[in-house]
Design an enzyme around this catalytic site. Structure first.
Site, PDB file in Angstrom:
ATOM      1  N   GLU A 173       0.810  -1.215   0.000  1.00 45.82           N
ATOM      2  CA  GLU A 173       0.000   0.000   0.000  1.00 45.82           C
ATOM      3  C   GLU A 173       0.848   1.272   0.000  1.00 45.82           C
ATOM      4  O   GLU A 173       0.803   2.063   0.942  1.00 45.82           O
ATOM      5  CB  GLU A 173      -0.988  -0.037   1.169  1.00 45.82           C
ATOM      6  CG  GLU A 173      -1.963  -1.177   0.965  1.00 45.82           C
ATOM      7  CD  GLU A 173      -3.076  -1.262   1.995  1.00 45.82           C
ATOM      8  OE1 GLU A 173      -2.796  -1.088   3.187  1.00 45.82           O
ATOM      9  OE2 GLU A 173      -4.228  -1.501   1.604  1.00 45.82           O
ATOM     10  N   GLU A 206      -4.385 -10.591   0.153  1.00 43.37           N
ATOM     11  CA  GLU A 206      -5.156 -10.494   1.394  1.00 43.37           C
ATOM     12  C   GLU A 206      -6.600 -10.829   1.056  1.00 43.37           C
ATOM     13  O   GLU A 206      -7.142 -10.323   0.072  1.00 43.37           O
ATOM     14  CB  GLU A 206      -5.089  -9.080   1.992  1.00 43.37           C
ATOM     15  CG  GLU A 206      -3.702  -8.697   2.448  1.00 43.37           C
ATOM     16  CD  GLU A 206      -3.620  -7.289   3.041  1.00 43.37           C
ATOM     17  OE1 GLU A 206      -4.641  -6.770   3.532  1.00 43.37           O
ATOM     18  OE2 GLU A 206      -2.518  -6.711   2.986  1.00 43.37           O
TER      19      GLU A 206
HETATM   20  C1  GAL Z   1      -5.127  -3.979   4.027  1.00 45.98           C
HETATM   21  C2  GAL Z   1      -3.730  -3.744   4.524  1.00 45.98           C
HETATM   22  C3  GAL Z   1      -3.454  -4.478   5.811  1.00 45.98           C
HETATM   23  C4  GAL Z   1      -4.581  -4.283   6.760  1.00 45.98           C
HETATM   24  C5  GAL Z   1      -5.835  -4.765   6.153  1.00 45.98           C
HETATM   25  C6  GAL Z   1      -7.040  -4.572   7.016  1.00 45.98           C
HETATM   26  O1  GAL Z   1      -5.508  -2.946   3.229  1.00 45.98           O
HETATM   27  O2  GAL Z   1      -2.780  -4.126   3.580  1.00 45.98           O
HETATM   28  O3  GAL Z   1      -2.260  -4.006   6.339  1.00 45.98           O
HETATM   29  O4  GAL Z   1      -4.709  -2.939   7.052  1.00 45.98           O
HETATM   30  O5  GAL Z   1      -6.095  -4.048   4.988  1.00 45.98           O
HETATM   31  O6  GAL Z   1      -6.945  -5.122   8.246  1.00 45.98           O
END
Ligand code: GAL
Length: 969
Positions: A421, A491
């Site tokens: 990010e 993620e």
């Molecule tokens: C993503 C980010 C993580 C965390 C997650 C939400 O956008 O890469 O570090 O913030 O969202 O928990």
């Protein structure tokens, strides 16, 4: 260009190293990290002297020479964070910088920790050679002195920095002084979603460097899957020999040798012990032969595509923050392996290097991510983003190099990730170019650039199922290059609180479309900090003025590393053997979902259960089944058939032998195959007549008040039995505060589902039933639910038929539909036949095993760090609790707790919940799913609960005699 000079001019402060964009000065070039060699090393971990100042320049640096009286200082444990040792407090923000965005300047209030350690050299410390001082991690900026001489300064918190100190060392009384600033220009590059935790949080080591020592070295160990051979070449900046006894290898550094080998994979992590011997040092090598390639649009290792069943791992411990000892790292690896996880993204920084040793040894694919996130620039339209500003590029390249050089000899690392990010920019491209030039043997990952210009994979976070399916089919739009790339969800499945839901549906997609090579759950562990009042603290609990609450508790493990139901679910969803079949005709279909391993490491067993209790079991012979292959095997003849009983097979795949990560018998995969569905006892027609007596209504063993509210059954008191539609919203129900759409919980509260009014419309006594009709509705709305409770009794049991009819145009899903009631004074064990042993919701139920279970009310609670709906056991056939027997043919979900839903809803921390005298029981005929809406898609349509007519049949009795046997599993 001397960047530091520029900035000194800018702020006029000659000592402001911490506010300069350069990575630092004085440290040695980065090199491969290894734990030990035959050269002596002295750990400087332990108790140090410590002094905290409120600003970067509050104190002079007289302490660095050791003439200073530091006796009055506090003591601190290194590695550690001072904010977790009684000095100041942690702060949590997700995306936002907790200081004004004015790079590279940081606030004047800049907690600064002076650390001091006086040490002598061991008696046998060699008199020749030199020595380096290694810092494995300091947040966020350190300035280092030895015996009064400044060695330099550095940023890059989760990266190693070494200084040559040979000439400065003396046998006794060495004074090592480290000044650590919480905030620095480096903080702009470290805006990861986690606690801000300053300090020397990883090891400090003095390493002797003999004359002719090994220096940096790069182990190149590839595998040719066609020939079955490995090719080894160890490049080193010092001449030496490389030996691998097991392979008969003895070659010079730089010389290439090819021999037959067993390859390294995460499933079969074969490591060969080798030695790099130079004139002055013998460095142990742990060599894993494997080849990573992008081929035909797929990530392949050793010629085969891999499917990532991954997690994102932050380093976290509830007491020590990001200072992790080896046991904790090992615990993480063992827990991952035992839960079928095969991959880790080291979100969002290189972990302690010992963790990577463990990944090599136990077998985990690693995406090693650089210590880089500039997310907070998003809030200012990405203006000034360091990754798109050439002045910062040296710092970015330094970080890339420190990661790659440190970690390049780990076979487990198959991908480098540029960071997380950071938006887009030239600096990222520069990093990618540098990494590619240095190491062509691994792929490159970065999620934040939708063009995928610098990457080998198309990586996304939190894409919903429909989009992932389109991508799987290759129907996605986007830049041409991206469409050629394999897809990863770096993620997904946001494991915050109860959930995540919808994992099975993702896994089905991953297993259907080759292009989808799996994903990494966000995230591994809740970052709740152990707290005397709250149990575990989250954002805001330390009085932070800007914080993101419990968004920091979004892991598959609770802070103490107890697996949450989410991890149990994930283990089931990603199991590497799919077991299917037909219990009626005794056929079992096995699919080997491993990418490399056959099934010989597993033993298969069956058990046959009658009404949830195992009556026979045995081994199930399975033929050799290679990766990707299927096998069909036959179960023995059913051991017990006939009658009304529900019968099923439970087939399990267990470890055939002890492994490094679990003992023989550890369950890897399982399935239940129904033989006979069973027959629920029909509710007899007719029944006793209800009678009114002294203002009450009597029906068999039950007593109701005049309005038809159940008061007791036999000598059991029952309170407030009525329709219930409310649940204490989960984090996923609460959604994402930064998104425009209204999350379910807000819609529910707006409609008033948490304050439904129950109006009794009719109490009717007929010759064999008591029927109570109510209308349940929130104030200020014309929506409602017509509810009919039809009570009957055969003399011993009390039978309820509940009917619910919605009225009006319901546009909001309901949290739940069912009944709840209180059992005052109830205690003792809880036994049930249904899904267990853990909780399960409509879209989190894969791991729920049908059987007879025993627990108690306290153990039925899932202790989410922020309390919320939890603990439901699905598919109930019967339950016994506090002297009450509940039977139902409808398979409702069963929940029991010592507090009300309203109390659960109001609680902010576990410690807000105090058990009352009454056990509250819910029986739900319908429940809204869980989804992953705390960061990602909400509940899939088929798991949503919409208002529609519903019926629930329940039989209550006080005779606790009909349960069969003990817990079956
Ligand atoms: C993503 C980010 C993580 C965390 C997650 C939400 O956008 O890469 O570090 O913030 O969202 O928990």
């Amino acid at each position: 260009m001397d960047l530091r000079m520029d900035l000194r001019d800018h702020d006029g402060n000659l000592d402001a190293h911490h506010e300069d964009v350069s990575p630092g000065t004085g440290s040695l070039p980065p090199r491969a990290w290894y734990a030990t060699s035959d050269a002596p090393a002295l750990s400087l971990n332990g108790t140090w002297r410590f002094r905290l100042s409120p600003t970067a320049d509050a104190e002079d640096d007289a302490f660095t020479a050791g003439h200073h009286d530091s006796e009055a200082w506090d003591e601190i444990t290194v590695p550690g964070h001072w904010v977790l040792q009684g000095h100041g407090a942690p702060q949590y923000t997700n995306q936002l910088y907790p200081f004004p965005v004015d790079p590279p300047r940081v606030p004047t209030e800049n907690p600064t920790g002076d650390h001091l350690r006086v040490f002598g050299l061991p008696a046998d410390w060699p008199g020749t050679g030199t020595a380096v001082l290694r810092f494995d991690g300091v947040e966020s900026c350190a300035r280092v002195w030895l015996n009064g001489t400044e060695l330099g300064d550095f940023k890059g918190s989760r990266l190693a920095h070494e200084f040559d100190v040979g000439a400065l060392l003396r046998p006794e009384g060495n004074v090592l002084a480290v000044r650590v600033h919480q905030w620095s220009a480096g903080s702009y590059l470290e805006d990861q979603d986690q606690w801000w935790l300053p300090g020397i949080f990883r090891d400090v080591t003095l390493l002797h460097r003999p004359e002719g020592c090994a220096g940096d070295h790069f182990v190149h160990a590839s595998y040719d899957h066609r020939a079955g051979t490995g090719t080894l070449r160890v490049d080193a900046n010092v001449q030496g020999r490389v030996t691998v006894a097991e392979l008969g290898i003895d070659v010079a550094t730089g010389e290439e040798v090819t021999v037959p080998v067993e390859p390294w994979t995460a499933e079969t992590p074969k490591l060969y012990d080798g030695v790099l011997a130079t004139a002055g040092e013998r460095v142990p090598l742990r060599i894993g032969f494997r080849t990573v390639a992008l081929e035909g649009g797929l990530i392949k290792v050793n010629g085969r595509p891999v499917l990532f069943r991954g997690v994102n791992r932050h380093e976290f411990h509830p007491e020590t923050g990001r200072a992790l000892d080896l046991d904790t790292m090992r615990a993480d690896v063992l827990l991952m392996k035992r839960h079928n996880i095969n991959a880790v993204r080291t979100s969002h920084y290189p972990p302690h290097p010992a963790f990577l040793d463990l990944c090599d040894e136990y077998g985990l694919w690693v995406v090693d991510e650089c210590d880089l996130e500039t997310h907070g620039f998003q809030a200012v339209g990405w203006r000034g983003n360091p990754v798109d500003d050439d002045r910062w590029t040296p710092a970015l390249l330094d970080r890339a190099a420190r990661m790659v050089e440190r970690d390049k000899n780990h076979p487990s690392v198959i991908m480098w990730s540029l960071g997380n990010e950071c938006g887009t920019g030239r600096g990222l491209t520069a990093m990618a170019e540098w990494i590619r030039a240095r190491d062509r043997s691994r792929l490159l990952h970065y999620e934040g650039d939708s063009s995928c210009a610098d990457t080998d994979v198309y990586s996304r976070m939190y894409a919903d199922h429909a989009e992932v399916e389109r991508i799987g089919r290759g129907e996605d739009e986007g830049p041409g290059r991206r469409r050629e790339l394999p897809f990863l969800l770096c993620e997904y499945g946001h494991a915050m609180g109860n959930g995540p839901g919808g994992l099975s549906e993702y896994q089905r997609l991953f297993e259907t479309y080759d292009r989808l090579q799996g994903g990494f759950i966000w995230e591994w562990i809740d970052h709740g900090i152990a707290h005397p009042t709250y149990g575990y603290a989250y954002g805001g609990d330390f009085g932070e003025e800007l914080h993101d609450g419990n968004f920091v508790c979004d892991g598959l493990l609770f802070p103490d590393r107890t697996p949450s139901p989410g991890l149990v679910e994930y283990k089931k969803v990603i199991e590497p053997v799919r077991i299917d079949g037909d219990g009626r005709d005794g056929t079992v279909l096995l699919t080997n979902l491993h990418d490399f391993a056959d099934l010989t490491h597993l033993a298969f067993t069956w058990s046959y259960e009658v009404d949830g209790v195992s009556v026979a079991d045995g081994a199930l012979p399975v033929p050799a089944t290679g990766p990707g292959e299927r096998a069909e095997v036959k179960l023995p003849p059913a051991p017990a058939r006939g009658g009304d009983a529900e019968t099923r097979w439970t087939v399990r795949a267990v470890l055939a032998d002890d492994t490094a990560w679990a003992a023989r018998g550890h369950v890897v995969a399982w399935a239940q195959l129904v033989d006979e569905a069973g027959r629920t006892e029909p509710v007899p027609p007719g029944g006793l007549a209800p009678v009114r007596e002294s203002g009450r209504i009597l029906l068999g063993p039950a007593v109701f008040d005049a309005r038809g509210t159940l008061l007791s059954l036999g000598n059991l008191e029952i309170s407030d039995l009525r329709l219930d539609v409310w649940r204490a919203p989960t984090d996923n129900d609460n959604g994402m505060p930064w998104r425009p759409e209204t999350p379910p919980a807000a819609q529910w509260r707006a409609l008033g589902l948490h304050r439904m009014q129950h109006r009794v419309d009719d109490v009717e006594l007929t010759e064999n039933a008591l029927t109570v009709r109510t209308r349940v509705a929130p104030a200020a709305s014309d929506l409602g639910l017509r509810v009919a409770y039809r009570w009957r009794s055969d003399g011993s049991r009390l039978l309820l038929t509940l009917r619910v009819e919605p009225e009006g145009k319901w546009q909001v899903p309901l949290p739940r539909v069912g009944i709840r009631f209180g059992l005052p004074g109830a205690s003792g064990p809880v036994r049930w036949f249904g899904g267990g042993p853990g909780e399960a919701y409509p879209d989190t139920g894969a791991a729920s095993l049908v059987g007879v279970w025993e627990s108690d009310v306290d153990a039925l609670q899932t202790p989410y760090v922020r309390p919320q709906e939890n603990g439901a056991r699905p598919g109930l056939r019967w339950a016994e609790i506090g002297g009450l027997r509940i039977d139902s043919g409808d398979g409702p979900a069963f929940t029991a707790r010592r507090w009300t839903t309203e109390q659960l809803d109001a609680a902010r921390h576990r410690t807000d919940l105090t058990p009352g005298d009454t056990v509250w029981v819910n029986l739900d005929i319908g429940r809204h799913g869980i989804g992953s809406g705390s960061c990602g898609p909400g509940v899939l349509p088929h798991h949503q609960l919409h208002a529609r007519p519903a019926t629930l049949h329940v039989a209550f009795s006080t005779a606790v005699t009909r349960g069969n046997g003990a817990a079956s599993h």
